[in-house]
Scaffold this motif. Sequence first.
Motif, PDB file in Angstrom:
ATOM      1  N   MET A  49      17.225  32.282 -11.767  1.00  0.00           N
ATOM      2  CA  MET A  49      16.708  33.384 -12.580  1.00  0.00           C
ATOM      3  C   MET A  49      17.792  34.412 -12.879  1.00  0.00           C
ATOM      4  SD  MET A  49      12.931  33.929 -10.909  1.00  0.00           S
ATOM      5  CE  MET A  49      12.785  35.554 -11.589  1.00  0.00           C
ATOM      6  N   VAL A  50      18.700  34.617 -11.951  1.00  0.00           N
ATOM      7  CA  VAL A  50      19.785  35.567 -12.163  1.00  0.00           C
ATOM      8  C   VAL A  50      20.873  34.954 -13.042  1.00  0.00           C
ATOM      9  CG1 VAL A  50      21.646  36.805 -10.987  1.00  0.00           C
ATOM     10  CG2 VAL A  50      19.341  36.850 -10.049  1.00  0.00           C
ATOM     11  N   ALA A  51      21.163  33.671 -12.859  1.00  0.00           N
ATOM     12  CA  ALA A  51      22.275  33.038 -13.566  1.00  0.00           C
ATOM     13  C   ALA A  51      21.935  32.628 -14.988  1.00  0.00           C
ATOM     14  CB  ALA A  51      22.755  31.814 -12.783  1.00  0.00           C
ATOM     15  N   ALA A  52      20.691  32.334 -15.310  1.00  0.00           N
ATOM     16  CA  ALA A  52      20.318  31.828 -16.632  1.00  0.00           C
ATOM     17  C   ALA A  52      20.675  32.789 -17.767  1.00  0.00           C
ATOM     18  CB  ALA A  52      18.845  31.468 -16.657  1.00  0.00           C
ATOM     19  N   PRO A  53      20.406  34.087 -17.662  1.00  0.00           N
ATOM     20  CA  PRO A  53      20.798  34.963 -18.781  1.00  0.00           C
ATOM     21  C   PRO A  53      22.306  35.056 -18.973  1.00  0.00           C
ATOM     22  CG  PRO A  53      19.160  36.034 -17.395  1.00  0.00           C
ATOM     23  CD  PRO A  53      19.582  34.788 -16.691  1.00  0.00           C
ATOM     24  N   LEU A  54      23.080  34.770 -17.949  1.00  0.00           N
ATOM     25  CA  LEU A  54      24.534  34.853 -18.068  1.00  0.00           C
ATOM     26  C   LEU A  54      25.126  33.664 -18.800  1.00  0.00           C
ATOM     27  CD1 LEU A  54      25.311  36.078 -14.447  1.00  0.00           C
ATOM     28  CD2 LEU A  54      25.050  37.463 -16.503  1.00  0.00           C
ATOM     29  N   LEU A  55      24.360  32.603 -18.993  1.00  0.00           N
ATOM     30  CA  LEU A  55      24.864  31.393 -19.628  1.00  0.00           C
ATOM     31  C   LEU A  55      24.839  31.457 -21.146  1.00  0.00           C
ATOM     32  CD1 LEU A  55      23.223  28.734 -17.295  1.00  0.00           C
ATOM     33  CD2 LEU A  55      25.547  29.610 -17.228  1.00  0.00           C
ATOM     34  N   THR A  56      24.216  32.449 -21.730  1.00  0.00           N
ATOM     35  CA  THR A  56      24.135  32.553 -23.178  1.00  0.00           C
ATOM     36  C   THR A  56      25.414  33.161 -23.724  1.00  0.00           C
ATOM     37  OG1 THR A  56      23.090  34.699 -23.030  1.00  0.00           O
ATOM     38  CG2 THR A  56      21.635  32.782 -23.142  1.00  0.00           C
TER      39      THR A  56
END
Length: 157
Positions: free
Chosen positions: A45-52
């Motif tokens: 949940m923390v890492a997913a927004p950073l992948l965009t």
Amino acid sequence: MGAGVIQKQGGSGRRRRSGRRSAAMSEINVTPFVDVMLVLLIIFMVAAPLLTVGVPVELPRTAANALPTEQEEPLAITLTQEGELILQTTPIAPEDLIPKLRAVAAERTSDKVFLRADGSIPYERVVQVMGALNAGGFNNIGLVTDTGGPSLDGRDG
């Protein structure tokens, strides 16, 4: 916890078990599994927004389907609302775009490039960037949009 009963037999004073041995525990302890899964959930949940991609652009909405994915990471050109050009994540001057694209095209095996343009950018500016992409050696240009927009038959996607 339960209390055990001590029985005296004869006068020996020895404790006697009730004849059965303690059986092996046949239940699975799922608590560690749940703990690990919750930690993984929080990490994703923390890492997913950073992948965009880090450039904020308000993409136009369309009813078109997504393009199939490829092995090589696609080259992305972004045209922001202010008219700034960004190659992957690096801002680039318009006059440096074609030489930079030619250098990148010489190193890549694919001629596919994704053009992300803000919906408020005039069509003329988008076409100018597409011409620069073509002059830079990229003939396979994909326009990136958000899904769920209106279609021409009057239905919303």
